[in-house]
Design a protein around this motif. Structure first.
Motif, PDB file in Angstrom:
ATOM      1  N   LEU A 209      -4.777  19.937   8.227  1.00 18.99           N
ATOM      2  CA  LEU A 209      -5.917  20.839   8.070  1.00 18.99           C
ATOM      3  C   LEU A 209      -7.212  20.050   7.915  1.00 18.99           C
ATOM      4  CD1 LEU A 209      -7.191  23.597   7.644  1.00 18.99           C
ATOM      5  CD2 LEU A 209      -6.255  23.634   5.333  1.00 18.99           C
ATOM      6  N   LEU A 210      -7.166  19.008   7.101  1.00 20.38           N
ATOM      7  CA  LEU A 210      -8.356  18.173   6.918  1.00 20.38           C
ATOM      8  C   LEU A 210      -8.722  17.467   8.224  1.00 20.38           C
ATOM      9  CD1 LEU A 210     -10.531  16.917   5.126  1.00 20.38           C
ATOM     10  CD2 LEU A 210      -8.869  15.181   4.434  1.00 20.38           C
ATOM     11  N   MET A 211      -7.709  17.039   8.970  1.00 15.64           N
ATOM     12  CA  MET A 211      -7.964  16.390  10.256  1.00 15.64           C
ATOM     13  C   MET A 211      -8.658  17.350  11.228  1.00 15.64           C
ATOM     14  SD  MET A 211      -4.317  14.369  10.591  1.00 15.64           S
ATOM     15  CE  MET A 211      -4.469  14.007  12.348  1.00 15.64           C
ATOM     16  N   ALA A 212      -8.185  18.601  11.248  1.00 17.23           N
ATOM     17  CA  ALA A 212      -8.782  19.598  12.143  1.00 17.23           C
ATOM     18  C   ALA A 212     -10.229  19.857  11.754  1.00 17.23           C
ATOM     19  CB  ALA A 212      -7.972  20.889  12.094  1.00 17.23           C
ATOM     20  N   ASP A 213     -10.463  19.996  10.451  1.00 19.84           N
ATOM     21  CA  ASP A 213     -11.825  20.255   9.973  1.00 19.84           C
ATOM     22  C   ASP A 213     -12.752  19.098  10.344  1.00 19.84           C
ATOM     23  OD1 ASP A 213     -13.622  21.937   8.183  1.00 19.84           O
ATOM     24  OD2 ASP A 213     -13.730  20.002   7.148  1.00 19.84           O
ATOM     25  N   THR A 214     -12.256  17.883  10.159  1.00 17.41           N
ATOM     26  CA  THR A 214     -13.055  16.698  10.480  1.00 17.41           C
ATOM     27  C   THR A 214     -13.365  16.638  11.973  1.00 17.41           C
ATOM     28  OG1 THR A 214     -11.979  15.519   8.667  1.00 17.41           O
ATOM     29  CG2 THR A 214     -13.104  14.176  10.322  1.00 17.41           C
ATOM     30  N   ALA A 215     -12.357  16.913  12.793  1.00 13.59           N
ATOM     31  CA  ALA A 215     -12.545  16.856  14.245  1.00 13.59           C
ATOM     32  C   ALA A 215     -13.615  17.845  14.702  1.00 13.59           C
ATOM     33  CB  ALA A 215     -11.222  17.144  14.954  1.00 13.59           C
ATOM     34  N   LEU A 216     -13.533  19.066  14.169  1.00  9.11           N
ATOM     35  CA  LEU A 216     -14.470  20.109  14.603  1.00  9.11           C
ATOM     36  C   LEU A 216     -15.894  19.819  14.154  1.00  9.11           C
ATOM     37  CD1 LEU A 216     -12.193  23.206  13.908  1.00  9.11           C
ATOM     38  CD2 LEU A 216     -12.918  22.380  16.152  1.00  9.11           C
ATOM     39  N   LYS A 217     -16.022  19.085  13.037  1.00  7.71           N
ATOM     40  CA  LYS A 217     -17.364  18.760  12.546  1.00  7.71           C
ATOM     41  C   LYS A 217     -17.936  17.513  13.208  1.00  7.71           C
ATOM     42  CE  LYS A 217     -16.888  20.885   7.973  1.00  7.71           C
ATOM     43  NZ  LYS A 217     -16.287  20.688   6.632  1.00  7.71           N
ATOM     44  N   THR A 218     -17.046  16.679  13.783  1.00 11.45           N
ATOM     45  CA  THR A 218     -17.481  15.401  14.345  1.00 11.45           C
ATOM     46  C   THR A 218     -18.137  15.549  15.707  1.00 11.45           C
ATOM     47  OG1 THR A 218     -15.715  14.227  13.211  1.00 11.45           O
ATOM     48  CG2 THR A 218     -16.648  13.145  15.146  1.00 11.45           C
ATOM     49  N   ALA A 219     -17.566  16.424  16.532  1.00  9.32           N
ATOM     50  CA  ALA A 219     -18.049  16.500  17.907  1.00  9.32           C
ATOM     51  C   ALA A 219     -18.016  17.947  18.373  1.00  9.32           C
ATOM     52  CB  ALA A 219     -17.188  15.628  18.817  1.00  9.32           C
ATOM     53  N   ASN A 220     -18.651  18.194  19.489  1.00  6.48           N
ATOM     54  CA  ASN A 220     -18.767  19.549  20.003  1.00  6.48           C
ATOM     55  C   ASN A 220     -17.492  19.946  20.754  1.00  6.48           C
ATOM     56  OD1 ASN A 220     -19.768  22.001  20.773  1.00  6.48           O
ATOM     57  ND2 ASN A 220     -20.888  21.155  22.545  1.00  6.48           N
ATOM     58  N   VAL A 221     -16.449  20.275  19.985  1.00  9.77           N
ATOM     59  CA  VAL A 221     -15.170  20.663  20.585  1.00  9.77           C
ATOM     60  C   VAL A 221     -14.782  22.052  20.096  1.00  9.77           C
ATOM     61  CG1 VAL A 221     -14.297  18.317  20.874  1.00  9.77           C
ATOM     62  CG2 VAL A 221     -13.899  19.523  18.715  1.00  9.77           C
ATOM     63  N   GLU A 222     -13.926  22.702  20.872  1.00  4.90           N
ATOM     64  CA  GLU A 222     -13.438  24.031  20.495  1.00  4.90           C
ATOM     65  C   GLU A 222     -11.983  23.952  20.096  1.00  4.90           C
ATOM     66  OE1 GLU A 222     -13.887  27.230  23.436  1.00  4.90           O
ATOM     67  OE2 GLU A 222     -15.674  26.103  24.067  1.00  4.90           O
ATOM     68  N   ILE A 223     -11.593  24.788  19.151  1.00  3.05           N
ATOM     69  CA  ILE A 223     -10.198  24.841  18.749  1.00  3.05           C
ATOM     70  C   ILE A 223      -9.443  25.748  19.727  1.00  3.05           C
ATOM     71  CG2 ILE A 223     -10.474  26.771  17.123  1.00  3.05           C
ATOM     72  CD1 ILE A 223      -8.632  25.118  15.218  1.00  3.05           C
ATOM     73  N   VAL A 224      -8.282  25.298  20.199  1.00  2.21           N
ATOM     74  CA  VAL A 224      -7.475  26.101  21.125  1.00  2.21           C
ATOM     75  C   VAL A 224      -6.349  26.799  20.372  1.00  2.21           C
ATOM     76  CG1 VAL A 224      -6.039  26.068  23.213  1.00  2.21           C
ATOM     77  CG2 VAL A 224      -8.032  24.559  23.043  1.00  2.21           C
ATOM     78  N   THR A 225      -5.559  26.024  19.610  1.00  2.66           N
ATOM     79  CA  THR A 225      -4.489  26.631  18.809  1.00  2.66           C
ATOM     80  C   THR A 225      -4.482  26.016  17.414  1.00  2.66           C
ATOM     81  OG1 THR A 225      -2.864  24.975  19.494  1.00  2.66           O
ATOM     82  CG2 THR A 225      -2.948  27.004  20.788  1.00  2.66           C
ATOM     83  N   TYR A 226      -3.944  26.772  16.476  1.00  2.00           N
ATOM     84  CA  TYR A 226      -3.790  26.314  15.096  1.00  2.00           C
ATOM     85  C   TYR A 226      -2.400  26.735  14.644  1.00  2.00           C
ATOM     86  CZ  TYR A 226      -4.410  26.103  10.020  1.00  2.00           C
ATOM     87  OH  TYR A 226      -4.262  25.825   8.683  1.00  2.00           O
ATOM     88  N   ALA A 227      -1.565  25.775  14.293  1.00  2.00           N
ATOM     89  CA  ALA A 227      -0.204  26.097  13.855  1.00  2.00           C
ATOM     90  C   ALA A 227       0.048  25.510  12.480  1.00  2.00           C
ATOM     91  CB  ALA A 227       0.815  25.544  14.848  1.00  2.00           C
TER      92      ALA A 227
END
Lengths: 280, 280, 280
Positions: A209-227
């Protein structure tokens, strides 16, 4: 003289029992995960000599207790029970105890390189006591040589794709990046075909979860799936997020996710290291 | 003299630490699976001496960390929460960490031999880090002595039914055959009562698929159920197929499935061996 | 002299390889479970020295490979993907490889002590090869300091709540009791807020069933939930019952359940011991 005997004996015991007197970091990295690629290859070749019978369906094996098989003409009734498209008679299978991400990434390269389709990806709760998944990926083709080729390509890719898996005794951090997602990633995660795609995995789940949050804040990317353990996984102890976007952004996001994930495992007192060699 | 000391010490260490300096095949076979029957019995008797309190509900234990319990008069509210048929007051339970097939086969013999019904079979994802299942089977009867007898029969059958389980570090191959399926197999797999019935299990899952394909091509048998990591298992890393047909055909199909499954594990560099003694 | 060397060597080997030549009860208790609290703390501090980078989101870690993290301002899109209440920007996470009960009980104390809400509790099938669960609990708050405080309180409670977990190689018995259930127990089990509440867990699953039956017959308590491998668990090899009633009755029921559960594991030849110190 006692000292000399002592040393000799400890060496003998260590040799007789692999893992018996390991150095600490090696033990940590290997916990719940298969041997690294070099060790694995050696072990396999050594053991195989005396036992092996030739099975035409056996294509090969690789890290993560991954086996590659091919069935030229799948039994009609079995075909039905599995719910496969009747168009395809031949299937290739890549099936592992440890790892789903590495095998799915490898399968993605395999479908790019061959005239096959990925008809099924199933996840098992496995990793031999670890926190993650094993997987079973089925390629299908009209001609058996295509399925065989796909399995061969996938097995060959595994040492590379396992390079971004960082296990330790407490859990693992795993990342995957491709500049161009193909049919295996579409099947597994609904990845937009032809676009950059990243997979972020952390265990225990909070790390993902922390990795996902960091990734989304680091660069302009969109989330596709969350499991998470309750939804989208086979009850593994992982949170798995997938992202898409511009190539550079996805890559940057994946790297920042890796760094924060590895740092948390280190803060917990562990030493996650790549299973082969990082390629990010 | 150093050599003599060396040998003596290694033996001493091996003795002090069971599994510490094992011979290779034994280590491989035991990985993720309980001790074989002889070792198990010894261990249990040794350890039990000092601790054991008599619990009237305790019937016994067996391979696979299987425990047998009986409850003479199940609490009414618990009965409801479990959704059991109110007709039965007494239950017998066989519950294991390792193995579902061996326990279900044993339960099938137990219902044949006693005046009980199999009211529930549940699978857990277990095998203590292995690729398969543990299970919990509930017998019910009006009289507690019938449930107790069923549990006793089932526990006694286990060393036989575990004989066709071939584990190794990479996975396992497991087979079961009966000339006449009864109520436990009907409950678990919808087996046609009174007919020959076979169960084929392979892990990693791909091996089970190849075993099923081989069985169906070898003899004139029909597929009854097909389960895979996503469907019909507790997310175990197995493909499980069940078959029925004429007695000779089912037996022949099961044997051919075993041979191909064991050969694949050997090709992967492992040495699967029967947990007790094969009886096919 | 040989004898002297022998002894010296065995000690040296035992020291070099933790767990290599263990005394029996220690080995049994540790099987599939993390180190006890003292060992754990030592290990962590030792390892951490060289590697640790400061991560602001890292709050701490505890037994059961439990990690505590905090995210001050969760990414908006991730927030949506997780289906969290948009009111809360800050979350605290407690996530473990081993243990769900101890963490849920600890979280219950944490919500009592802080201005947070428990917005999600997910169970993974884990325990690193053991029979039970890992878990991920998410606290949410408007102010990050509240979430951080909740995680700190929960981590601090864990050595106490792990005191009523009794693992051994064959399975485990686990009990929890509170005189006043709060929001974490309500979220996880629908516990009636403010009332006495008990959790009974046994593995292999049959042991949990016998524990529940014993508890209900011992004192005037009501069953709240009943979970088994097929239903209500993450396919763990446990039966989990929760009970409520008058404070004294719940406590008495929990103790009687513990005694019968521990006795069954002992009858199986094992020696379950508390992971820290029993407090019932």
């Amino acid at each position: 003289m006692d000292e000399a005997i002592l040393k000799q004996v400890i060496e003998a015991v260590a040799q007789a029992s692999p893992g018996g007197v390991p150095s600490a970091p090696a033990a940590d990295a290997a916990a719940g995960f298969p041997l690294n690629n070099q060790q694995y290859t050696e072990k396999r070749e050594q053991d195989v000599t005396s036992h092996c019978k030739a099975i035409t369906e056996y294509v090969g094996s690789a890290m993560g207790d991954t086996v590659g098989l091919v069935i030229a003409n799948l039994d009609r009734h079995l075909h039905e029970s599995m719910g496969l498209d009747p168009r395809y008679r031949s299937i290739g299978i890549v099936s592992s105890r440890t790892g789903a991400g590495p095998q799915i990434m490898a399968a993605d390269e395999a479908v790019k390189a061959t005239n096959t389709e990925v008809v099924s990806i199933e996840l098992a709760r496995d990793t031999k006591g670890g926190a993650g998944h094993g997987c079973t990926i089925i390629f299908a083709s009209e001609d058996v040589s295509d399925s065989r080729r796909a399995v061969e390509v996938a097995l060959k890719e595994l040492p590379r794709t396992f390079g971004n898996v960082y296990p330790c005794d407490a859990g693992h951090v795993e990342l995957h990046y491709t500049a161009r997602a193909s049919l295996a990633l579409e099947k597994a995660f609904g990845a937009p075909a032809g676009k950059s795609f990243g997979i972020l995995v952390g265990a225990p789940a909070a790390i993902g979860l922390l990795m996902a949050d960091t990734a989304l804040k680091t660069a302009n990317v969109e989330i596709v799936t969350y499991a998470s353990p309750d939804k989208g996984t086979a009850r593994s102890n992982e949170i798995i997020a997938t992202i898409t976007g511009d190539s550079g952004a996805v890559r940057q996001a994946v790297i920042s996710a890796r760094d924060v994930g590895v740092s948390v495992l280190r803060s917990m007192g562990h030493n996650p290291v790549s299973m082969t060699q990082s390629n990010l």
